[in-house]
Design a protein around this motif. Structure first.
Motif, short mmCIF file in Angstrom:
data_model
loop_
_atom_site.label_atom_id
_atom_site.label_comp_id
_atom_site.label_asym_id
_atom_site.label_seq_id
_atom_site.Cartn_x
_atom_site.Cartn_y
_atom_site.Cartn_z
N ARG A 275 0.86 -1.19 0.00
CA ARG A 275 0.00 0.00 0.00
C ARG A 275 0.89 1.23 0.00
NH1 ARG A 275 -4.23 -0.37 4.79
NH2 ARG A 275 -2.92 1.38 5.25
N VAL A 276 0.49 2.26 -0.72
CA VAL A 276 1.20 3.53 -0.73
C VAL A 276 0.37 4.50 0.09
CG1 VAL A 276 2.09 5.41 -2.16
CG2 VAL A 276 2.14 3.07 -3.03
N CYS A 277 1.01 5.12 1.11
CA CYS A 277 0.31 6.03 1.99
C CYS A 277 0.96 7.41 1.93
CB CYS A 277 0.35 5.53 3.43
SG CYS A 277 -0.49 3.96 3.65
N ASP A 278 0.15 8.45 2.20
CA ASP A 278 0.68 9.80 2.24
C ASP A 278 1.22 10.10 3.64
OD1 ASP A 278 -1.55 10.34 3.84
OD2 ASP A 278 -2.62 11.42 2.25
N ASN A 279 1.63 11.36 3.85
CA ASN A 279 2.20 11.73 5.15
C ASN A 279 1.20 11.68 6.29
OD1 ASN A 279 4.75 12.12 4.12
ND2 ASN A 279 4.39 14.28 3.64
N ASP A 280 -0.09 11.60 5.97
CA ASP A 280 -1.13 11.49 6.99
C ASP A 280 -1.57 10.04 7.18
OD1 ASP A 280 -1.21 14.28 7.46
OD2 ASP A 280 -2.50 14.54 5.69
N ASP A 281 -0.80 9.12 6.66
CA ASP A 281 -1.09 7.68 6.73
C ASP A 281 -2.39 7.30 6.04
OD1 ASP A 281 1.28 6.98 8.00
OD2 ASP A 281 0.44 7.41 9.98
N GLN A 282 -2.79 8.07 5.06
CA GLN A 282 -3.97 7.76 4.25
C GLN A 282 -3.51 6.97 3.04
OE1 GLN A 282 -7.19 8.55 5.21
NE2 GLN A 282 -6.10 9.13 7.08
N CYS A 283 -4.17 5.85 2.79
CA CYS A 283 -3.80 5.02 1.65
C CYS A 283 -4.12 5.76 0.35
CB CYS A 283 -4.57 3.70 1.70
SG CYS A 283 -4.11 2.58 0.36
N THR A 284 -3.12 5.87 -0.52
CA THR A 284 -3.31 6.57 -1.78
C THR A 284 -3.22 5.64 -2.98
OG1 THR A 284 -0.96 7.12 -1.90
CG2 THR A 284 -2.41 8.74 -0.85
N LEU B 152 -1.95 1.32 -4.42
CA LEU B 152 -1.37 0.00 -4.24
C LEU B 152 -0.40 -0.23 -5.38
CD1 LEU B 152 -1.99 -2.64 -2.46
CD2 LEU B 152 -3.20 -3.40 -4.48
N ARG C 241 5.68 7.36 -3.99
CA ARG C 241 4.67 8.41 -4.14
C ARG C 241 4.87 9.23 -5.41
NH1 ARG C 241 6.32 11.34 1.16
NH2 ARG C 241 8.51 11.63 0.76
#
Length: 68
Positions: free
Chosen positions: A19-28, A30, A52
């Protein structure tokens, strides 16, 4: 995380995707090992390329900008 590190993590975890997540740990998104291998083997690849920086169709135009 760089593409090379992501591939190493996948190999160590015996998984085919991350999973790819942003700096807020929101999944952006796969990414799969096959996708990362294709990116790594492309002419646009640099060792600074991060997950990212990838678009669904490959590295983005800003992929050479350093990121942490």
């Amino acid at each position: 995380m760089t593409v090379e590190v992501a591939l190493a993590v996948m190999a160590g975890a015996h998984t085919g995707h991350l999973r790819v997540c942003d700096n807020d740990d929101q999944c952006t998104g796969l990414v799969t090992g096959a996708q990362l291998t294709t990116v790594r083997d492309s002419a646009a690849y640099t060792d600074q390329l991060r997950l990212r920086d990838l678009s669904p169709h490959g590295p983005s135009a800003s992929s050479t900008a350093p990121r942490t």
